[in-house]
Design a protein around this motif. Structure first.
Motif, PDB file in Angstrom:
ATOM      1  N   VAL A  69      44.790 -51.680  13.795  1.00 29.82           N
ATOM      2  CA  VAL A  69      45.629 -51.391  12.670  1.00 29.82           C
ATOM      3  C   VAL A  69      44.864 -50.103  12.576  1.00 29.82           C
ATOM      4  CG1 VAL A  69      46.144 -51.492   9.925  1.00 29.82           C
ATOM      5  CG2 VAL A  69      46.639 -53.723  11.934  1.00 29.82           C
ATOM      6  N   ALA A  70      43.805 -49.165  12.255  1.00 30.93           N
ATOM      7  CA  ALA A  70      42.840 -48.537  11.983  1.00 30.93           C
ATOM      8  C   ALA A  70      43.112 -47.745  12.511  1.00 30.93           C
ATOM      9  CB  ALA A  70      41.150 -49.563  11.899  1.00 30.93           C
ATOM     10  N   ARG A  71      43.121 -47.716  13.549  1.00 33.56           N
ATOM     11  CA  ARG A  71      43.777 -46.641  15.131  1.00 33.56           C
ATOM     12  C   ARG A  71      44.620 -46.022  14.548  1.00 33.56           C
ATOM     13  NH1 ARG A  71      40.471 -45.801  18.833  1.00 33.56           N
ATOM     14  NH2 ARG A  71      38.466 -47.630  19.745  1.00 33.56           N
ATOM     15  N   LEU A  72      45.618 -46.856  14.652  1.00 37.25           N
ATOM     16  CA  LEU A  72      47.243 -46.361  14.228  1.00 37.25           C
ATOM     17  C   LEU A  72      46.837 -45.498  12.784  1.00 37.25           C
ATOM     18  CD1 LEU A  72      49.356 -49.060  15.659  1.00 37.25           C
ATOM     19  CD2 LEU A  72      49.174 -47.470  16.405  1.00 37.25           C
ATOM     20  N   VAL A  73      46.642 -45.902  12.018  1.00 42.07           N
ATOM     21  CA  VAL A  73      46.756 -45.478  10.165  1.00 42.07           C
ATOM     22  C   VAL A  73      45.748 -44.706  10.500  1.00 42.07           C
ATOM     23  CG1 VAL A  73      45.897 -45.789   8.089  1.00 42.07           C
ATOM     24  CG2 VAL A  73      46.913 -46.943   9.306  1.00 42.07           C
ATOM     25  N   ALA A  74      44.491 -43.927  11.424  1.00 44.24           N
ATOM     26  CA  ALA A  74      43.970 -42.854  11.573  1.00 44.24           C
ATOM     27  C   ALA A  74      44.758 -41.929  12.250  1.00 44.24           C
ATOM     28  CB  ALA A  74      42.398 -43.167  12.232  1.00 44.24           C
ATOM     29  N   SER A  75      45.633 -42.098  13.022  1.00 42.27           N
ATOM     30  CA  SER A  75      45.961 -41.269  13.823  1.00 42.27           C
ATOM     31  C   SER A  75      47.025 -40.512  13.459  1.00 42.27           C
ATOM     32  CB  SER A  75      46.266 -42.084  14.793  1.00 42.27           C
ATOM     33  OG  SER A  75      47.625 -42.674  14.329  1.00 42.27           O
ATOM     34  N   GLY A  76      47.690 -41.341  11.927  1.00 44.21           N
ATOM     35  CA  GLY A  76      48.692 -40.577  10.922  1.00 44.21           C
ATOM     36  C   GLY A  76      49.509 -41.315  10.688  1.00 44.21           C
ATOM     37  N   ALA A  77      50.057 -42.888  11.360  1.00 47.14           N
ATOM     38  CA  ALA A  77      50.638 -43.715  10.944  1.00 47.14           C
ATOM     39  C   ALA A  77      51.085 -44.320   9.636  1.00 47.14           C
ATOM     40  CB  ALA A  77      50.336 -45.270  12.008  1.00 47.14           C
ATOM     41  N   THR A  78      52.090 -44.218   8.967  1.00 48.00           N
ATOM     42  CA  THR A  78      51.853 -44.608   7.553  1.00 48.00           C
ATOM     43  C   THR A  78      52.062 -46.466   7.737  1.00 48.00           C
ATOM     44  OG1 THR A  78      54.584 -45.418   8.401  1.00 48.00           O
ATOM     45  CG2 THR A  78      53.941 -43.736   7.329  1.00 48.00           C
ATOM     46  N   ASN A  79      51.547 -46.532   6.897  1.00 49.20           N
ATOM     47  CA  ASN A  79      51.593 -48.459   7.190  1.00 49.20           C
ATOM     48  C   ASN A  79      52.521 -49.393   7.508  1.00 49.20           C
ATOM     49  OD1 ASN A  79      49.695 -48.639   5.346  1.00 49.20           O
ATOM     50  ND2 ASN A  79      49.933 -49.193   3.722  1.00 49.20           N
ATOM     51  N   GLN A  80      54.020 -48.545   7.417  1.00 45.96           N
ATOM     52  CA  GLN A  80      55.266 -49.469   7.989  1.00 45.96           C
ATOM     53  C   GLN A  80      55.551 -48.822   9.363  1.00 45.96           C
ATOM     54  OE1 GLN A  80      58.830 -48.157   5.899  1.00 45.96           O
ATOM     55  NE2 GLN A  80      59.952 -49.407   7.101  1.00 45.96           N
ATOM     56  N   GLN A  81      54.579 -47.942   9.807  1.00 46.17           N
ATOM     57  CA  GLN A  81      55.244 -47.834  11.169  1.00 46.17           C
ATOM     58  C   GLN A  81      53.841 -48.278  11.889  1.00 46.17           C
ATOM     59  OE1 GLN A  81      53.936 -43.330  10.595  1.00 46.17           O
ATOM     60  NE2 GLN A  81      55.916 -42.649  10.559  1.00 46.17           N
TER      61      GLN A  81
END
Length: 86
Positions: free
Chosen positions: A32-44
């Protein structure tokens, strides 16, 4: 291929050593942290990991607490210098 690597990591398999702070995170929190850190929204992030948005929020709360950070931008800085899972 990237999704398969994340699934392996979520299952506890790690190909690379983690930075000291990241070792505190569970495999799912790391994903989760990697995705969010790369700019993904919570939904993405939820769609990518096949989990609910509430679960993403739950994991982010724990990530922030474990890493001693307060925002998505601080999270991005924490992950900026880490190697991506290949």
């Amino acid at each position: 291929m990237e999704r398969c690597e994340r699934e392996l990591q979520a299952g506890g398999l790690h190909g690379t050593r983690l930075a000291p702070g990241m070792a505190k995170l569970t495999p799912q929190e790391q994903a989760v942290a990697r995705l969010v850190a790369s700019g993904a929204t919570n939904q993405q992030a939820a769609l990518e990991l096949f989990i609910s948005v509430k679960t993403v929020q739950y994991h982010l709360t724990h990530v922030y607490s474990k890493l001693g950070i307060r925002s998505r931008s601080e999270l991005a800085v924490s992950f900026r210098d880490l190697p991506s899972p290949d």
